[in-house]
Motif scaffolding. Structure first.
Motif, PDB file in Angstrom:
ATOM      1  N   ARG A  25      -3.759   3.924  -3.560  1.00  0.00           N
ATOM      2  CA  ARG A  25      -5.057   3.263  -3.591  1.00  0.00           C
ATOM      3  C   ARG A  25      -4.886   1.864  -4.196  1.00  0.00           C
ATOM      4  O   ARG A  25      -4.241   1.702  -5.212  1.00  0.00           O
ATOM      5  N   GLN A  26      -5.495   0.892  -3.558  1.00  0.00           N
ATOM      6  CA  GLN A  26      -5.462  -0.477  -4.056  1.00  0.00           C
ATOM      7  C   GLN A  26      -6.558  -0.693  -5.092  1.00  0.00           C
ATOM      8  O   GLN A  26      -7.675  -0.197  -4.923  1.00  0.00           O
ATOM      9  N   ARG A  33       0.817  -1.218   0.000  1.00  0.00           N
ATOM     10  CA  ARG A  33       0.000   0.000   0.000  1.00  0.00           C
ATOM     11  C   ARG A  33       0.846   1.262   0.000  1.00  0.00           C
ATOM     12  O   ARG A  33       0.318   2.365  -0.153  1.00  0.00           O
TER      13      ARG A  33
END
Length: 44
Positions: free
Chosen positions: A41-42, A17
């Motif tokens: 952002r994943q 992350r």
């Protein structure tokens, strides 16, 4: 102290992350530096 910094940097590197860069500086007070970390952002 150095071991602690290395451990933190290793933990940051393992975390998908996070994106980071380390800036090392040398001056009259000796070695110093800073780390800039960004949480990304994943997908999904």
């Amino acid at each position: 102290m150095v071991r602690g910094v290395r451990r933190v940097l290793e933990d940051i590197a393992k975390d998908p992350r996070l994106e980071a860069t380390a800036l090392q500086t040398v001056g009259s007070k000796g070695w110093n530096g800073l780390v800039i970390i960004r949480r990304v952002r994943q997908p999904g």
